[in-house]
Design a protein around this motif. Structure first.
Motif, mmCIF file in Angstrom:
data_model
loop_
_atom_site.group_PDB
_atom_site.id
_atom_site.type_symbol
_atom_site.label_atom_id
_atom_site.label_comp_id
_atom_site.label_asym_id
_atom_site.label_seq_id
_atom_site.Cartn_x
_atom_site.Cartn_y
_atom_site.Cartn_z
ATOM 1 N N PHE A 1 5.723 1.325 -10.955
ATOM 2 C CA PHE A 1 5.493 0.954 -9.506
ATOM 3 C C PHE A 1 5.342 -0.526 -9.143
ATOM 4 O O PHE A 1 4.790 -1.087 -10.045
ATOM 5 N N THR A 2 5.765 -0.731 -7.953
ATOM 6 C CA THR A 2 5.797 -2.172 -7.438
ATOM 7 C C THR A 2 5.002 -2.294 -6.405
ATOM 8 O O THR A 2 5.288 -1.578 -5.093
ATOM 9 N N LEU A 3 3.959 -3.340 -6.160
ATOM 10 C CA LEU A 3 3.192 -3.655 -4.966
ATOM 11 C C LEU A 3 3.900 -4.688 -4.055
ATOM 12 O O LEU A 3 4.060 -5.723 -4.789
ATOM 13 N N HIS A 4 4.109 -4.339 -3.023
ATOM 14 C CA HIS A 4 4.895 -5.576 -2.153
ATOM 15 C C HIS A 4 3.587 -5.954 -0.893
ATOM 16 O O HIS A 4 3.348 -4.956 -0.191
ATOM 17 N N VAL A 5 3.516 -7.091 -0.834
ATOM 18 C CA VAL A 5 2.353 -7.708 0.071
ATOM 19 C C VAL A 5 2.965 -8.601 0.932
ATOM 20 O O VAL A 5 3.393 -9.708 0.551
ATOM 21 N N TYR A 6 2.965 -8.289 2.342
ATOM 22 C CA TYR A 6 3.729 -9.449 3.285
ATOM 23 C C TYR A 6 3.441 -8.991 4.646
ATOM 24 O O TYR A 6 3.039 -7.977 5.149
ATOM 25 N N ASP A 7 3.179 -9.941 5.613
ATOM 26 C CA ASP A 7 2.875 -9.922 6.671
ATOM 27 C C ASP A 7 1.770 -8.685 7.263
ATOM 28 O O ASP A 7 1.688 -8.028 7.908
ATOM 29 N N GLY A 8 0.694 -8.739 6.237
ATOM 30 C CA GLY A 8 -0.373 -8.101 6.473
ATOM 31 C C GLY A 8 -0.129 -6.410 6.073
ATOM 32 O O GLY A 8 -1.047 -5.576 6.008
ATOM 33 N N GLY A 9 1.086 -6.279 5.735
ATOM 34 C CA GLY A 9 1.366 -4.898 5.267
ATOM 35 C C GLY A 9 1.595 -4.886 3.648
ATOM 36 O O GLY A 9 1.743 -5.821 2.972
ATOM 37 N N GLN A 10 1.057 -3.664 3.023
ATOM 38 C CA GLN A 10 0.913 -3.475 1.514
ATOM 39 C C GLN A 10 1.333 -2.306 1.175
ATOM 40 O O GLN A 10 0.735 -1.317 1.646
ATOM 41 N N PRO B 1 2.567 -21.680 -4.364
ATOM 42 C CA PRO B 1 3.796 -21.043 -4.565
ATOM 43 C C PRO B 1 3.898 -20.626 -6.155
ATOM 44 O O PRO B 1 3.995 -21.993 -6.790
ATOM 45 N N GLY B 2 4.404 -19.473 -6.412
ATOM 46 C CA GLY B 2 4.644 -19.474 -7.867
ATOM 47 C C GLY B 2 3.283 -18.939 -8.541
ATOM 48 O O GLY B 2 3.480 -18.634 -9.930
ATOM 49 N N GLY B 3 2.291 -19.341 -8.137
ATOM 50 C CA GLY B 3 0.970 -19.050 -8.706
ATOM 51 C C GLY B 3 0.789 -17.165 -8.802
ATOM 52 O O GLY B 3 1.636 -16.478 -8.163
ATOM 53 N N LYS B 4 -0.271 -16.794 -9.580
ATOM 54 C CA LYS B 4 -0.379 -15.436 -9.719
ATOM 55 C C LYS B 4 -1.923 -15.202 -9.512
ATOM 56 O O LYS B 4 -2.638 -15.767 -9.605
ATOM 57 N N ILE B 5 -1.827 -13.878 -9.013
ATOM 58 C CA ILE B 5 -3.274 -13.162 -8.563
ATOM 59 C C ILE B 5 -3.409 -11.976 -9.440
ATOM 60 O O ILE B 5 -2.504 -10.888 -9.573
ATOM 61 N N LEU B 6 -4.261 -11.916 -10.083
ATOM 62 C CA LEU B 6 -4.732 -10.466 -11.102
ATOM 63 C C LEU B 6 -5.815 -9.970 -10.486
ATOM 64 O O LEU B 6 -6.928 -10.401 -10.419
ATOM 65 N N LEU B 7 -5.760 -8.528 -9.827
ATOM 66 C CA LEU B 7 -6.961 -8.044 -9.400
ATOM 67 C C LEU B 7 -6.604 -6.379 -9.467
ATOM 68 O O LEU B 7 -5.710 -5.942 -9.930
ATOM 69 N N THR B 8 -7.960 -5.741 -9.419
ATOM 70 C CA THR B 8 -7.736 -4.313 -9.431
ATOM 71 C C THR B 8 -8.045 -3.795 -8.225
ATOM 72 O O THR B 8 -8.682 -4.145 -7.231
ATOM 73 N N LEU B 9 -7.152 -2.828 -7.695
ATOM 74 C CA LEU B 9 -7.166 -2.087 -6.385
ATOM 75 C C LEU B 9 -7.953 -0.760 -6.632
ATOM 76 O O LEU B 9 -7.834 -0.183 -7.837
ATOM 77 N N SER B 10 -8.658 -0.501 -5.922
ATOM 78 C CA SER B 10 -9.556 0.619 -6.042
ATOM 79 C C SER B 10 -9.713 1.242 -4.398
ATOM 80 O O SER B 10 -9.207 0.870 -3.568
ATOM 81 N N GLY B 11 -10.675 2.271 -4.237
ATOM 82 C CA GLY B 11 -10.678 2.786 -2.921
ATOM 83 C C GLY B 11 -11.962 3.729 -2.866
ATOM 84 O O GLY B 11 -12.569 3.991 -4.010
ATOM 85 N N TRP B 12 -11.876 4.707 -1.754
ATOM 86 C CA TRP B 12 -12.961 5.484 -1.582
ATOM 87 C C TRP B 12 -12.956 6.840 -2.486
ATOM 88 O O TRP B 12 -13.909 7.708 -2.447
ATOM 89 N N LEU B 13 -11.779 7.124 -3.035
ATOM 90 C CA LEU B 13 -11.693 8.267 -4.113
ATOM 91 C C LEU B 13 -11.653 7.813 -5.246
ATOM 92 O O LEU B 13 -11.793 8.636 -6.221
ATOM 93 N N CYS C 1 -13.835 -7.724 -9.858
ATOM 94 C CA CYS C 1 -14.341 -6.904 -8.898
ATOM 95 C C CYS C 1 -13.013 -6.071 -8.444
ATOM 96 O O CYS C 1 -11.997 -6.489 -8.607
ATOM 97 N N SER C 2 -13.086 -5.081 -7.757
ATOM 98 C CA SER C 2 -11.979 -4.516 -7.113
ATOM 99 C C SER C 2 -12.003 -4.410 -5.786
ATOM 100 O O SER C 2 -12.837 -4.459 -5.038
ATOM 101 N N PHE C 3 -10.715 -4.181 -4.931
ATOM 102 C CA PHE C 3 -10.613 -4.300 -3.330
ATOM 103 C C PHE C 3 -9.581 -3.234 -3.214
ATOM 104 O O PHE C 3 -9.038 -2.534 -3.897
ATOM 105 N N ARG C 4 -9.954 -2.798 -2.029
ATOM 106 C CA ARG C 4 -9.174 -1.594 -1.375
ATOM 107 C C ARG C 4 -7.750 -2.124 -1.049
ATOM 108 O O ARG C 4 -6.610 -1.395 -1.125
ATOM 109 N N ALA C 5 -7.318 -3.278 -0.843
ATOM 110 C CA ALA C 5 -6.309 -3.894 -0.496
ATOM 111 C C ALA C 5 -6.485 -5.576 -0.901
ATOM 112 O O ALA C 5 -7.398 -5.831 -1.026
ATOM 113 N N VAL C 6 -5.233 -6.132 -1.199
ATOM 114 C CA VAL C 6 -5.142 -7.515 -1.546
ATOM 115 C C VAL C 6 -5.772 -8.340 -0.333
ATOM 116 O O VAL C 6 -5.183 -8.218 0.857
ATOM 117 N N PRO C 7 -6.784 -9.125 -0.363
ATOM 118 C CA PRO C 7 -7.378 -10.200 0.669
ATOM 119 C C PRO C 7 -6.172 -11.171 1.068
ATOM 120 O O PRO C 7 -5.711 -11.693 0.209
#
Length: 399
Positions: free
Chosen positions: A375-384, A219-231, A204-210
């Motif tokens: 493009f690179t997505l950075h996720v840290y301290d609640g910011g994405q 640590p070293g593991g991977k998450i594969l997901l689809t980002l989506s949104g209201w557009l 399923c898709s998420f607006r942001a990475v939960p």
């Protein structure tokens, strides 16, 4: 449901044909995944589904015809072994497959994803023997069965927010000899009892990475997901998680979309005319056309996601020739109306929605039209944050 005596024999033949077709198209480079496709009986996971009729109804809505073995055995079994997404539920309403009804329109809320995409997702997640895996979105259970066949049931956990869907999937899985850990749970929160995981894969898709998914990945593991949104812009990303539960990864190419996690689905925003009524009377000339993000092209698919990152709370609809944007969070709105070969924009509220989108499109053009993989997505301290060396930073909504 009573099956013909030769159903399993027919299924083996069709499964071999589907496997050969997927292999011919380059979707089965790994012999182990090919063996899984040859083995898993997809028809057991889709006792009923909907296919679109050739004609729309008088209101322009798609007519969805129910397909089961009892209604049309040949059509049902043939469709089960085609590389097609089979819709199994609309608007969260579980059908009565003993007496299914034709549907007019509706939003799909569960399906059996086309096999080539299922295999692509598992391959992109970089799975290996010994990995513990969390699958978010069990659906019919077919993708779960492929993972169990490939890696063994003991290492697979699969969750779904819909208990009725999961019950049917569990019956098909257990009846086919697969025994993964199954649970009714919201994928936004992962599944703590089985954490930590080497891989998390979301169907399923998420607006942001939960954040819960980051916390539940080794640590070293991977998450594969689809980002989506209201557009309804989409992008896939493969993130690598570090010891501090931060993560980063590149966007992946392609035009893959998944249904939104139900808690991340777009809210109703009301009547577009009400939003437009409060806009300034004096329009301006648009620098960019809405077709840049709505056309049926790979570039527009990518640009829609970038535009959405600039206005994450905006929604879009078209009434006649007029394009409407509405933001239920800030109360901002905009309309685009065709005029003299171009477009005229009216905007109101604290966020100039189309102006923000224009800035992104202008920057994209100036940067030489960079593709998703740059493009690179950075996720840290609640910011994405979505980053590119030649584009201003784009921030996803907070989870």
């Amino acid at each position: 449901m009573t099956m013909p005596a030769d159903c399993e024999t027919d299924a083996v033949r069709l499964r071999e044909t589907m496997t050969q077709s997927l292999a011919k198209d380059g979707g089965l480079p790994d012999p182990a995944w090919r063996a899984a496709v040859e083995t898993v009986p997809r028809h057991r996971f889709v006792p009923g589904f909907y296919l679109p009729a050739d004609q729309r109804d008088e209101n322009g809505l798609t007519i969805w015809e129910p397909v089961t073995a009892e209604l049309d055995y040949d059509r049902w079994l043939a469709a089960a072994y085609t590389d097609t997404t089979l819709i199994t539920q609309f608007d969260g309403d579980e059908p009565d497959w003993n007496n299914p009804a034709v549907r007019h329109g509706g939003a799909p809320t569960s399906s059996s994803t086309l096999p080539s995409l299922v295999l692509r997702m598992w391959a992109d997640a970089d799975l290996h023997e010994g990995h513990t895996v969390l699958e978010i979105g069990t659906g019919t259970g077919y993708s779960t069965a492929l993972a169990c066949e490939r890696l063994g049931s003991a290492d697979i956990t699969s969750i779904d927010v819909d208990g009725r869907r999961l019950e049917q999937a569990a019956s098909a899985l257990y009846g086919s000899g697969y025994t993964p850990t199954l649970a009714v749970a919201d994928g936004v929160y992962g599944y703590w009892p089985e954490a930590s995981f080497d891989r998390i894969v979301a169907a399923c898709s998420f607006r942001a990475v939960p954040p819960a998914l980051l916390a539940q990945t080794r640590p070293g593991g991977k998450i594969l997901l689809t980002l989506s949104g209201w557009l309804y812009g989409y992008a896939r990303v493969l993130l690598t998680v570090d010891a501090n539960h931060a993560a980063e990864g590149q966007l992946l190419g392609g035009t893959v979309s998944f249904m939104a996690a139900r808690t991340h689905a777009a809210p109703a925003f009301g009547n577009p005319a009400h939003w437009a009524a409060g806009l300034p009377d004096t329009p301006r000339t648009a620098r960019q056309s809405p077709e840049r993000i709505t056309a049926a092209t790979d570039e527009a698919f990518h640009l829609r996601f970038l535009a959405q990152s600039a206005v994450p709370d905006a929604q879009m609809t078209k009434v006649g020739e007029v394009v409407h944007l509405a933001d239920v969070v800030t109360g901002s709105a905009a309309t685009l109306t065709p005029a003299d070969g171009g477009w005229r924009v009216r905007e109101g509220g604290p966020v100039k929605l189309w102006e923000r989108i224009e800035h992104v499109l202008d920057a994209y053009d100036a940067a030489g039209a960079p593709g998703p993989e740059t493009f690179t997505l950075h996720v840290y301290d609640g910011g994405q944050h979505l980053r590119h060396p030649k584009l201003p930073g784009l921030q996803l909504p907070r989870p």
